[in-house]
Scaffold this motif. Sequence first.
Motif, PDB file in Angstrom:
ATOM      1  N   THR A 146       0.847  -1.178   0.000  1.00  0.00           N
ATOM      2  CA  THR A 146       0.000   0.000   0.000  1.00  0.00           C
ATOM      3  C   THR A 146       0.886   1.233   0.000  1.00  0.00           C
ATOM      4  N   ASN A 147       0.541   2.185  -0.818  1.00  0.00           N
ATOM      5  CA  ASN A 147       1.320   3.413  -0.870  1.00  0.00           C
ATOM      6  C   ASN A 147       0.769   4.377   0.168  1.00  0.00           C
ATOM      7  N   LYS A 148       1.564   4.604   1.222  1.00  0.00           N
ATOM      8  CA  LYS A 148       1.111   5.433   2.330  1.00  0.00           C
ATOM      9  C   LYS A 148       0.899   6.892   1.927  1.00  0.00           C
ATOM     10  N   ALA A 179       4.552  14.573 -12.534  1.00  0.00           N
ATOM     11  CA  ALA A 179       4.961  13.211 -12.898  1.00  0.00           C
ATOM     12  C   ALA A 179       5.807  12.590 -11.792  1.00  0.00           C
ATOM     13  N   THR A 180       6.586  13.405 -11.101  1.00  0.00           N
ATOM     14  CA  THR A 180       7.395  12.903  -9.984  1.00  0.00           C
ATOM     15  C   THR A 180       6.494  12.397  -8.868  1.00  0.00           C
ATOM     16  N   ILE A 181       5.477  13.175  -8.534  1.00  0.00           N
ATOM     17  CA  ILE A 181       4.535  12.771  -7.482  1.00  0.00           C
ATOM     18  C   ILE A 181       3.812  11.500  -7.909  1.00  0.00           C
ATOM     19  N   SER A 182       3.449  11.424  -9.165  1.00  0.00           N
ATOM     20  CA  SER A 182       2.780  10.233  -9.684  1.00  0.00           C
ATOM     21  C   SER A 182       3.655   8.989  -9.527  1.00  0.00           C
ATOM     22  N   ARG A 183       4.940   9.125  -9.794  1.00  0.00           N
ATOM     23  CA  ARG A 183       5.859   7.985  -9.642  1.00  0.00           C
ATOM     24  C   ARG A 183       5.967   7.565  -8.177  1.00  0.00           C
ATOM     25  N   TRP A 184       5.933   8.545  -7.260  1.00  0.00           N
ATOM     26  CA  TRP A 184       5.949   8.194  -5.840  1.00  0.00           C
ATOM     27  C   TRP A 184       4.675   7.452  -5.453  1.00  0.00           C
ATOM     28  N   CYS A 185       3.529   7.948  -5.925  1.00  0.00           N
ATOM     29  CA  CYS A 185       2.238   7.352  -5.562  1.00  0.00           C
ATOM     30  C   CYS A 185       2.019   5.978  -6.188  1.00  0.00           C
ATOM     31  N   LYS A 204       6.868   3.578  -8.061  1.00  0.00           N
ATOM     32  CA  LYS A 204       7.925   3.408  -9.063  1.00  0.00           C
ATOM     33  C   LYS A 204       9.247   3.979  -8.550  1.00  0.00           C
ATOM     34  N   THR A 205       9.164   5.080  -7.813  1.00  0.00           N
ATOM     35  CA  THR A 205      10.322   5.681  -7.142  1.00  0.00           C
ATOM     36  C   THR A 205       9.852   6.176  -5.782  1.00  0.00           C
ATOM     37  N   GLN A 206      10.797   6.595  -4.965  1.00  0.00           N
ATOM     38  CA  GLN A 206      10.456   7.120  -3.637  1.00  0.00           C
ATOM     39  C   GLN A 206      11.182   8.437  -3.427  1.00  0.00           C
TER      40      GLN A 206
END
Length: 74
Positions: free
Chosen positions: A5-7, A31-37, A40-42
């Motif tokens: 689950t993505n906190k 797009a960066t926030i999308s990758r975190w959610c 894909k990246t943190q």
Amino acid sequence: MEERTNKLKVVLVERNKTSKWLAETLKMNPATISRWCSNKTQPSLDTLSDIANVLDVDIRDLLVPTKKVKTEEK
């Protein structure tokens, strides 16, 4: 492999905020926030601290525990 689950995504929903709002607030690319959610990246720990501040949550609320906490027996 179990999907975690993505906190960050959970906290955004709990706070009635969008990833677009977070991107604008942090002055970052959406797009960066999308990758975190999407896991894909943190974000870095510094950025995670900034996120916690703007969402008014404890930084630990944005993390998935890696170990179970043992409860003390009485």
